[in-house]
Design a protein around this motif. Structure first.
Motif, short mmCIF file in Angstrom:
data_model
loop_
_atom_site.label_atom_id
_atom_site.label_comp_id
_atom_site.label_asym_id
_atom_site.label_seq_id
_atom_site.Cartn_x
_atom_site.Cartn_y
_atom_site.Cartn_z
N GLN A 67 0.81 -1.21 0.00
CA GLN A 67 0.00 0.00 0.00
C GLN A 67 0.85 1.26 0.00
OE1 GLN A 67 -2.46 -0.52 3.48
NE2 GLN A 67 -1.02 0.56 4.80
N CYS A 68 0.23 2.33 -0.51
CA CYS A 68 0.86 3.64 -0.58
C CYS A 68 -0.17 4.67 -0.12
CB CYS A 68 1.29 3.95 -2.02
SG CYS A 68 1.96 5.62 -2.23
N SER A 69 0.16 5.40 0.93
CA SER A 69 -0.73 6.43 1.45
C SER A 69 -0.66 7.66 0.54
CB SER A 69 -0.33 6.80 2.87
OG SER A 69 -1.20 7.78 3.37
N ILE A 70 -1.78 8.02 -0.04
CA ILE A 70 -1.87 9.15 -0.97
C ILE A 70 -2.18 10.43 -0.20
CG2 ILE A 70 -3.09 10.08 -2.99
CD1 ILE A 70 -1.37 7.58 -3.52
N ALA A 71 -3.09 10.33 0.74
CA ALA A 71 -3.50 11.44 1.60
C ALA A 71 -4.13 10.82 2.84
CB ALA A 71 -4.50 12.33 0.87
N GLU A 72 -4.47 11.62 3.81
CA GLU A 72 -5.08 11.09 5.01
C GLU A 72 -6.37 10.35 4.66
OE1 GLU A 72 -6.87 12.66 9.24
OE2 GLU A 72 -5.26 13.81 8.30
N GLY A 73 -6.43 9.09 5.04
CA GLY A 73 -7.61 8.28 4.75
C GLY A 73 -7.71 7.77 3.33
N CYS A 74 -6.68 7.96 2.52
CA CYS A 74 -6.70 7.54 1.11
C CYS A 74 -5.45 6.72 0.82
CB CYS A 74 -6.76 8.77 0.21
SG CYS A 74 -6.94 8.39 -1.55
N VAL A 75 -5.65 5.43 0.54
CA VAL A 75 -4.52 4.51 0.35
C VAL A 75 -4.71 3.72 -0.94
CG1 VAL A 75 -3.29 2.54 1.34
CG2 VAL A 75 -4.21 4.31 2.85
N ASP A 76 -3.71 3.76 -1.83
CA ASP A 76 -3.69 2.89 -3.01
C ASP A 76 -3.14 1.55 -2.59
OD1 ASP A 76 -4.62 5.01 -4.53
OD2 ASP A 76 -2.82 5.20 -5.76
N ARG A 77 -3.58 0.47 -3.25
CA ARG A 77 -3.16 -0.88 -2.85
C ARG A 77 -2.89 -1.78 -4.07
NH1 ARG A 77 -4.56 -0.98 2.48
NH2 ARG A 77 -6.35 0.23 3.11
N TYR A 78 -1.97 -2.71 -3.88
CA TYR A 78 -1.75 -3.82 -4.81
C TYR A 78 -1.95 -5.11 -4.03
CZ TYR A 78 0.52 -1.22 -8.63
OH TYR A 78 0.79 -0.38 -9.68
N TYR A 79 -2.71 -6.04 -4.62
CA TYR A 79 -2.90 -7.38 -4.07
C TYR A 79 -2.35 -8.35 -5.12
CZ TYR A 79 -6.38 -4.94 -1.19
OH TYR A 79 -7.02 -4.06 -0.36
N PHE A 80 -1.33 -9.10 -4.77
CA PHE A 80 -0.75 -10.06 -5.71
C PHE A 80 -1.34 -11.43 -5.45
CE2 PHE A 80 2.23 -6.54 -5.57
CZ PHE A 80 2.42 -6.32 -6.93
#
Length: 129
Positions: free
Chosen positions: A20-33
């Motif tokens: 995961q990568c935190s983009i902003a407070e309460g907003c997280v991009d994710r990768y699931y492999f």
């Protein structure tokens, strides 16, 4: 004695992992492999999931995005042509996934074209599972 000219990958086993990568407070991009080199990613800002395949070549992870949630929803809209296919080039830097390149596929020309997109230096994914 068996001699292998194989090069060991710098990547850990990705199957079953979440990054995961935190983009902003309460907003997280994710990768699931997932198994069989499949993946699902979640884009927080646009609130959609994308799907595709991944593979590792030498010290680089390639993510081939081939579909997203918005394709089926927006395909009914006039003038919608889909988000298209994308390929991301990712390296492992200090244990984090760092995007270093992006290509887009153009069906009409049947070719991949490198984008000029520059990823933010803080767009780094950390393993959480």
């Amino acid at each position: 004695m068996i001699i292998c000219g194989c090069q060991k990958s710098v990547f850990p086993v990705l199957e079953g992992s979440e990054w995961q990568c935190s983009i902003a407070e309460g907003c997280v991009d994710r990768y699931y492999f997932l198994p069989d080199s499949n993946y699902v990613s979640y884009n927080c800002e646009a609130d959609y999931k994308s799907y595709g395949k991944y593979f590792i070549q030498n010290d680089t992870l390639y993510i081939h995005e081939s579909a997203c949630d918005l394709d089926s929803i927006l395909s009914q809209s006039d003038g919608y042509y889909g988000l298209g296919k994308s390929m991301y080039k990712i390296v492992l830097e200090s244990g984090k996934l760092k995007h270093v390149g992006k290509w887009s596929y153009f069906d009409k020309r049947n070719e991949w074209v490198k984008d000029d997109f520059i990823f933010d230096k803080n767009y780094l994914f950390e393993r959480v599972k």
